[in-house]
Design a protein around this motif. Sequence first.
Motif, PDB file in Angstrom:
ATOM      1  N   ASP A 219       0.834  -1.198   0.000  1.00 48.03           N
ATOM      2  CA  ASP A 219       0.000   0.000   0.000  1.00 48.03           C
ATOM      3  C   ASP A 219       0.869   1.248   0.000  1.00 48.03           C
ATOM      4  O   ASP A 219       0.543   2.263  -0.598  1.00 48.03           O
ATOM      5  CB  ASP A 219      -0.977  -0.002   1.185  1.00 48.03           C
ATOM      6  N   TYR A 220       1.978   1.195   0.705  1.00 48.21           N
ATOM      7  CA  TYR A 220       3.056   2.168   0.559  1.00 48.21           C
ATOM      8  C   TYR A 220       4.324   1.490   1.045  1.00 48.21           C
ATOM      9  O   TYR A 220       4.289   0.440   1.690  1.00 48.21           O
ATOM     10  CB  TYR A 220       2.783   3.468   1.311  1.00 48.21           C
ATOM     11  N   ASN A 221       5.485   2.082   0.736  1.00 50.56           N
ATOM     12  CA  ASN A 221       6.765   1.510   1.121  1.00 50.56           C
ATOM     13  C   ASN A 221       7.436   2.415   2.147  1.00 50.56           C
ATOM     14  O   ASN A 221       7.680   3.597   1.873  1.00 50.56           O
ATOM     15  CB  ASN A 221       7.672   1.348  -0.102  1.00 50.56           C
ATOM     16  N   GLY A 222       7.695   1.863   3.317  1.00 48.73           N
ATOM     17  CA  GLY A 222       8.316   2.673   4.357  1.00 48.73           C
ATOM     18  C   GLY A 222       8.881   1.818   5.466  1.00 48.73           C
ATOM     19  O   GLY A 222       8.455   0.674   5.672  1.00 48.73           O
ATOM     20  N   VAL A 223       9.847   2.384   6.195  1.00 50.06           N
ATOM     21  CA  VAL A 223      10.482   1.701   7.317  1.00 50.06           C
ATOM     22  C   VAL A 223      10.616   2.674   8.472  1.00 50.06           C
ATOM     23  O   VAL A 223      10.980   3.843   8.282  1.00 50.06           O
ATOM     24  CB  VAL A 223      11.875   1.155   6.932  1.00 50.06           C
ATOM     25  N   CYS A 224      10.323   2.183   9.675  1.00 53.68           N
ATOM     26  CA  CYS A 224      10.450   2.984  10.887  1.00 53.68           C
ATOM     27  C   CYS A 224      11.195   2.171  11.940  1.00 53.68           C
ATOM     28  O   CYS A 224      10.907   0.989  12.135  1.00 53.68           O
ATOM     29  CB  CYS A 224       9.068   3.375  11.415  1.00 53.68           C
ATOM     30  N   ALA A 225      12.158   2.808  12.590  1.00 48.96           N
ATOM     31  CA  ALA A 225      12.771   2.231  13.787  1.00 48.96           C
ATOM     32  C   ALA A 225      11.890   2.659  14.953  1.00 48.96           C
ATOM     33  O   ALA A 225      12.075   3.725  15.544  1.00 48.96           O
ATOM     34  CB  ALA A 225      14.203   2.721  13.949  1.00 48.96           C
ATOM     35  N   ALA A 226      10.891   1.833  15.263  1.00 48.84           N
ATOM     36  CA  ALA A 226       9.768   2.230  16.118  1.00 48.84           C
ATOM     37  C   ALA A 226      10.147   2.205  17.592  1.00 48.84           C
ATOM     38  O   ALA A 226      10.623   1.188  18.109  1.00 48.84           O
ATOM     39  CB  ALA A 226       8.577   1.328  15.859  1.00 48.84           C
ATOM     40  N   LEU A 227       9.871   3.316  18.267  1.00 50.72           N
ATOM     41  CA  LEU A 227      10.240   3.476  19.673  1.00 50.72           C
ATOM     42  C   LEU A 227       9.201   2.897  20.636  1.00 50.72           C
ATOM     43  O   LEU A 227       9.553   2.471  21.733  1.00 50.72           O
ATOM     44  CB  LEU A 227      10.433   4.961  19.991  1.00 50.72           C
ATOM     45  N   ALA A 228       7.937   2.954  20.282  1.00 52.11           N
ATOM     46  CA  ALA A 228       6.854   2.513  21.181  1.00 52.11           C
ATOM     47  C   ALA A 228       5.993   1.505  20.437  1.00 52.11           C
ATOM     48  O   ALA A 228       4.797   1.696  20.265  1.00 52.11           O
ATOM     49  CB  ALA A 228       6.035   3.705  21.656  1.00 52.11           C
ATOM     50  N   TYR A 229       6.617   0.416  20.008  1.00 52.13           N
ATOM     51  CA  TYR A 229       5.929  -0.550  19.154  1.00 52.13           C
ATOM     52  C   TYR A 229       4.807  -1.266  19.897  1.00 52.13           C
ATOM     53  O   TYR A 229       3.749  -1.540  19.332  1.00 52.13           O
ATOM     54  CB  TYR A 229       6.932  -1.563  18.614  1.00 52.13           C
ATOM     55  N   GLU A 230       5.046  -1.563  21.177  1.00 48.82           N
ATOM     56  CA  GLU A 230       4.025  -2.257  21.966  1.00 48.82           C
ATOM     57  C   GLU A 230       3.633  -1.493  23.226  1.00 48.82           C
ATOM     58  O   GLU A 230       2.465  -1.509  23.621  1.00 48.82           O
ATOM     59  CB  GLU A 230       4.524  -3.649  22.369  1.00 48.82           C
ATOM     60  N   ASP A 231       4.597  -0.832  23.846  1.00 51.25           N
ATOM     61  CA  ASP A 231       4.362  -0.167  25.130  1.00 51.25           C
ATOM     62  C   ASP A 231       4.815   1.287  25.063  1.00 51.25           C
ATOM     63  O   ASP A 231       5.781   1.617  24.351  1.00 51.25           O
ATOM     64  CB  ASP A 231       5.128  -0.872  26.251  1.00 51.25           C
ATOM     65  N   PRO A 232       4.142   2.167  25.807  1.00 52.43           N
ATOM     66  CA  PRO A 232       4.605   3.559  25.871  1.00 52.43           C
ATOM     67  C   PRO A 232       6.034   3.614  26.413  1.00 52.43           C
ATOM     68  O   PRO A 232       6.472   2.745  27.167  1.00 52.43           O
ATOM     69  CB  PRO A 232       3.624   4.219  26.841  1.00 52.43           C
ATOM     70  N   LEU A 233       6.747   4.643  26.001  1.00 49.13           N
ATOM     71  CA  LEU A 233       8.127   4.826  26.426  1.00 49.13           C
ATOM     72  C   LEU A 233       8.227   6.150  27.166  1.00 49.13           C
ATOM     73  O   LEU A 233       7.792   7.185  26.655  1.00 49.13           O
ATOM     74  CB  LEU A 233       9.047   4.822  25.200  1.00 49.13           C
ATOM     75  N   LYS A 234       8.787   6.114  28.358  1.00 46.00           N
ATOM     76  CA  LYS A 234       8.896   7.323  29.172  1.00 46.00           C
ATOM     77  C   LYS A 234      10.312   7.879  29.091  1.00 46.00           C
ATOM     78  O   LYS A 234      11.290   7.142  29.241  1.00 46.00           O
ATOM     79  CB  LYS A 234       8.524   7.018  30.617  1.00 46.00           C
ATOM     80  N   ILE A 235      10.391   9.190  28.851  1.00 46.31           N
ATOM     81  CA  ILE A 235      11.674   9.891  28.870  1.00 46.31           C
ATOM     82  C   ILE A 235      11.771  10.617  30.202  1.00 46.31           C
ATOM     83  O   ILE A 235      10.926  11.462  30.519  1.00 46.31           O
ATOM     84  CB  ILE A 235      11.783  10.878  27.696  1.00 46.31           C
ATOM     85  N   LYS A 236      12.784  10.266  30.976  1.00 47.31           N
ATOM     86  CA  LYS A 236      12.916  10.817  32.317  1.00 47.31           C
ATOM     87  C   LYS A 236      13.840  12.032  32.320  1.00 47.31           C
ATOM     88  O   LYS A 236      14.777  12.103  31.514  1.00 47.31           O
ATOM     89  CB  LYS A 236      13.440   9.745  33.281  1.00 47.31           C
ATOM     90  N   PRO A 237      13.586  12.997  33.202  1.00 50.63           N
ATOM     91  CA  PRO A 237      14.449  14.173  33.290  1.00 50.63           C
ATOM     92  C   PRO A 237      15.902  13.767  33.532  1.00 50.63           C
ATOM     93  O   PRO A 237      16.183  12.883  34.352  1.00 50.63           O
ATOM     94  CB  PRO A 237      13.875  14.942  34.479  1.00 50.63           C
TER      95      PRO A 237
END
Length: 263
Positions: A219-237
């Motif tokens: 349907d389209y061609n694309g690639v992503c290095a996915a950060l939150a593929y299954e679970d949310p990702l938290k960035i801490k201070p």
Amino acid sequence: MTELHVDSTPVATYAATPEVDIRLAPRPYLHPVRTLGGAVVTEEFPQDHPWHLGVSVTMQDVDGVNVWGGRTYVRDEGYVWRDDHGRVLSDGRTPVPGGFTENLRWCDADGRLLLREQRSVTAGPAPHGWRLSFSYALSTPGEAEVTIGSPATNGRTGGAGYGGFFWRATSGRAVAFTPSGAEPHGSTDPWLALTVDDAYTLVFTGLSGADRWFARTGDYNGVCAALAYEDPLKIKPGTPLTRDITVLIADSRLSPEQITATF
């Protein structure tokens, strides 16, 4: 516009301050990216997903702000048009050998700061073509942690965990493959290759932590290095989220054996 070169050959154009509708999540991006032979290997504003902008770092959910573009996936509702789009703003670039470094701000539509980013983008020669090195570090602007997510973390099934470093390739007959031979979409292989019409090959590396490859063909061609593929990702201070992505851009189709020999 900033041009990347390998030796004297122009290989990519970087749009640092594009004039883009807020619904498309304005952000800096690379396009066109080209092989050494001149074949274009990216698309911008495609009709099917006009918010796909060449090569960029982009997330659908940054503390509830859509910095991907298009409709937002809402749990139990599906994709919905909402006034929740954000943008990524460049605060200037510094030339370095082969490319540049850059400071950026991720903001909502009203300018509220969501994330700060430090980015490095360089191009250099490589076997069979050239290699793009794209590193980024996302940090919180204050003392509160920031949560990033995807349609998958908001309830969509079917492996819709996109968001992160994303490459929209050109249309055509495409094949994605990995060194293990496993299904590319959702895999954790050390590299993922995408060939289109046997005209060029892109080889991606750089997964870290719980990242997964998000790969689309057809349907389209694309690639992503996915950060939150299954679970949310938290960035801490005080603890930036860092990723170092490389992409080999080669004229013609490469075999798994040829790719493995480049590492």
